[in-house]
Design an enzyme around this catalytic site. Structure first.
Site, PDB file in Angstrom:
ATOM      1  CD  GLU A 102      -2.722   1.108   2.553  1.00 28.21           C
ATOM      2  OE1 GLU A 102      -3.238   2.158   2.946  1.00 28.21           O
ATOM      3  OE2 GLU A 102      -2.874   0.010   3.124  1.00 28.21           O
ATOM      4  CG  ASP A 103       1.804   2.857   3.342  1.00 26.62           C
ATOM      5  OD1 ASP A 103       0.784   3.274   2.786  1.00 26.62           O
ATOM      6  OD2 ASP A 103       1.870   2.588   4.558  1.00 26.62           O
TER       7      ASP A 103
END
Length: 747
Positions: A102-103
């Site tokens: 996600e990051d």
């Protein structure tokens, strides 16, 4: 001694940057994690855990948390929480890796290559849909939850990791803005707490509730903690007295037990005070003891001893051993009047029941390690299968999210079929809910019901122990009125689906005739326009097929003249047509005006429709809002939290995006109900708050509350506010007044 000129001077040492895992605080945090894992996996190879840690630390090497600390400390903390739950290696590795997709610029395929299919699948299930271009934060949240629910059906470790992630987020919210704190706290209480409850994870649920409560309502949390602290010494002394008495009396009967005393948790106290409109001094189960014994037989024997010694409170005896909760929770509950007339609660269970109650599905996982899915008879997952079933039928993210919240946090009643089958339903469920719980066809053809042998109306609210017989009739179909009666998502969505199909067919027919009639009036021959051009125009209105556009026209959402202008711009001007020329129910060309002539609410992309705030929820500026097209009346604007929204949005074609216009001087009328002690000066203190806020009170009425204790009063008032922020400020100020037990907005 002189230096030797033949020797070169020493090169200055260049400090090598520390690797992320070489930073002292990071390495120390990982050592704590490793020690916890070794405590319950002493013979395991922890090499895979170390590899996951170092890889995650490398991927997160440039990222910091809002507090300024290295980001990798968060994944380590999540994995440590999972280790405290004694989860398996896949779960622990996922805890370390759960944010990298996600990051960071890391693909799921890379996770699969480095750590295997299982870890990759769980990481993918936990990963939100943040990178997708979705319309709003609510839509992203809804789609992320859909994805998580689907992933949970194949591997329950997805939600276990997510709960650990959320728990650590709550412990580190202080560095975030107040708005983000509130949003995360509300989402936790609305979604993750009930999921933990449904999975039977009592300990994690309790921690999530109390930590979220701290940020949801800081003032109420601080006040409850202050009162608990002021009474702590006396309460702990009383509990110790009770504990010793129970141990002595049960030992005399040769019943082996472990006895624990506990104070009711802050969030549970808050919920009870709010639900019953009482002060903390009236929370009679503030104190509780838990008795853990070796067998079911001794559970009932211990209950007999307790009731023989202290008088039980009627209506407070619950047997969750004979009829477990759907999450497999089992215990005997009773409340009694103890020494000095003080009441306290007693919970009695076996060691195995205690383990299940505290750890839920996580406890189940430890002893079934290696099996990823759930068996057909695992009741804790049955509700999840139902969620997955109905969520497939709901394309609207807003309706999905609101229905999910209702479905997750429902208290249960236990009813029976005539053959003795237990049907678990939410409180206030009706016979229609019962019918759909048996089978969709039974629900569709339901015409009546017998409860305990007596015919009852379909709006009857079922109670624990009711024996229900459903009366059916062939060719009978659901009524739209049923949507106001049912409480289960299964029943609501089956009814919506049936009605939507019927209404949509009618709307398509009406919309097509409307467009053809308007085309004839304007001299346009639709049969000469290419199908591709028609579908292209439909696409401009957000529809992939002409049938969808016809349906929207039939529901009165668009103007036929505007569509014909796009199809034949040379023959049709884009001027607004008077309402009388449109055969389909169109809306008058006006909107909600503000006090200074500006518009308070706007319909996105449309300027010539009547917009009005729904009376059922009376939304005010700052609240989330949604529009619903009502035939012949324009667009009704509801708060997204309005209970009626769920019943209205079964026809997704009628939903329309609306928004608050730029700030205006409009004041919104709001009704409040304040529950207080009956004492002199109370009304003066409350009205002073409105004076200080420079806002007006339109009406006020104070009365004694005869339904509660003798010192209770209720104050009804109607005031004017600028927006949601001012209303929340007023509510918080009222709650701070000594003697105010609760204040709520009346809808």
């Amino acid at each position: 001694m002189a230096s030797d000129p033949t020797l070169s001077p020493a090169e200055p040492a260049i400090a090598k940057p520390l690797e992320p895992w070489e930073q002292p605080e990071v390495e120390a945090a990982y050592r704590v994690l490793e020690d916890k894992v070794r405590s319950y996996r002493p013979s395991d190879d922890l090499g895979p855990l170390r590899r996951a840690f170092e890889q995650a630390a490398y991927w997160h090497r440039t990222r910091k948390r809002a507090s300024g600390e290295p980001y990798i400390l968060h994944p380590i903390a999540v994995s440590t929480i999972l280790a405290e739950e004694q989860m398996d290696m896949v779960c622990l590795q996922t805890g370390l890796l759960h944010d990298v997709v996600e990051d960071e610029d890391v693909s799921a395929e890379e996770i699969r290559r480095l750590f295997g299919d299982e870890v990759a699948a769980v990481v993918d299930g936990v990963t939100k849909l943040g990178k997708l271009k979705l319309a709003s934060r609510e839509e992203r949240q809804a789609e992320s939850l859909r994805k998580m629910l689907l992933a949970m059906t194949s591997d329950i470790r997805v939600i276990i990791v997510k709960l650990a992630d959320r728990m650590h987020n709550l412990l580190t919210l202080d560095s975030l803005s107040r708005e983000r704190q509130e949003r995360i706290a509300h989402e936790t209480l609305d979604i993750y707490v009930p999921i933990a409850h449904r999975l039977g994870m009592g300990r994690i649920r309790a921690q999530l509730e109390d930590n979220a409560f701290k940020y949801q309502d800081p003032e109420a949390f601080a006040e409850i903690m202050r009162q608990l602290e002021s009474q702590r010494q006396a309460n702990e002394g009383y509990l110790e007295q009770i504990k010793q008495a129970v141990e002595t009396k049960l030992a005399r009967e040769n019943i082996p037990v472990r006895v624990f005393g506990r104070l009711k948790r802050p969030y549970s106290i808050y919920q009870k005070m709010k639900r019953q409109k009482i002060g903390m001094d009236q929370v009679y189960d503030l104190l509780a003891i838990r008795i853990i014994t070796d067998s079911v037989k001794n559970c009932y024997a211990a209950l007999g001893v307790i009731h023989n010694e202290w008088r039980p409170i009627m209506g407070r005896i619950k047997d969750f051993i004979a009829i477990p909760r759907p999450n497999l929770y089992q215990s005997l509950h009773t409340s009694v009047f103890g020494p000095g007339g003080h009441s306290f609660e007693v919970q009695i269970r076996t060691e195995e029941m205690h383990r299940i109650a505290e750890e839920g599905i996580a406890a189940h996982w430890k002893y079934k390690e290696g099996r990823r899915g759930a068996t057909d008879d695992d009741q804790r997952i049955a509700w999840l299968r139902h969620l997955v079933e109905w969520q497939k039928e709901m394309s609207d993210s807003q309706a999905f999210l609101s229905t999910l919240k209702v479905e997750l946090y429902s208290e249960e009643v236990y009813c029976f079929t005539p053959k003795g089958r237990v049907i678990v339903l939410p409180r206030e469920a009706c016979p229609i809910d019962f019918a759909y719980a048996i089978h969709s066809d039974v629900g569709h053809t339901c015409v009546g019901a017998k409860v305990n042998g007596r015919i009852v109306p379909l709006k009857y609210q079922l109670r624990n122990g009711d024996v229900v017989e459903i009366l059916t009739q062939q060719n009978h179909t659901p009524s739209k009125d049923w949507l106001a009666l049912v409480k289960t998502s299964r029943a609501r969505n089956k009814i919506r689906h049936f009605i939507n199909a019927t209404e949509r067919a009618k709307a398509i027919e009406i919309g097509q005739k409307y467009l053809e009639k308007e085309a004839r009036r304007l001299g346009i021959q639709l049969n000469r326009i290419a199908r591709g051009k028609l579908e292209s125009v439909a696409g401009e209105y957000g529809h992939s097929k002409m049938e969808d556009l016809y349906a929207a026209l039939g529901f009165g959402r668009f103007s036929a003249r505007h569509i014909l202008h796009l199809l034949a711009p040379d023959q049709v001007s884009d001027e607004a047509e008077p309402v009388k020329s449109a055969p389909a129910p169109a809306a008058p060309p006006t909107s909600i005006p503000g006090a200074d002539g500006d518009l308070v609410i706007k319909v996105k992309g449309i300027d010539d429709v009547l917009v009005y705030r729904a009376k059922c929820c009376n939304p005010i500026r700052g609240e989330g809002i949604v529009g619903y097209v009502t035939r012949g009346k324009g667009i009704a604007v509801h708060s997204t939290n309005c209970k009626n929204v769920q019943n209205l949005l079964y026809e997704s074609e009628r939903r329309i995006d609306v928004e608050w216009a730029r700030a205006v001087a409009e004041k919104f009328s709001v009704k409040l109900m304040v529950y207080t002690e009956d004492r002199p000066g109370m009304l003066h203190e409350i009205t002073s708050i409105f004076y200080n806020e420079s806002t007006n009170i339109r009406s006020v009425e104070a009365r004694i509350d005869s339904k509660r204790t003798g010192d209770s009063a209720v104050i009804d008032l109607t005031c004017e506010v600028r927006d949601k922020r001012q209303l929340e400020k007023i509510l918080a100020a009222i709650r701070r007044i000594s003697g105010v037990r609760d204040v709520e907005r009346v809808l």
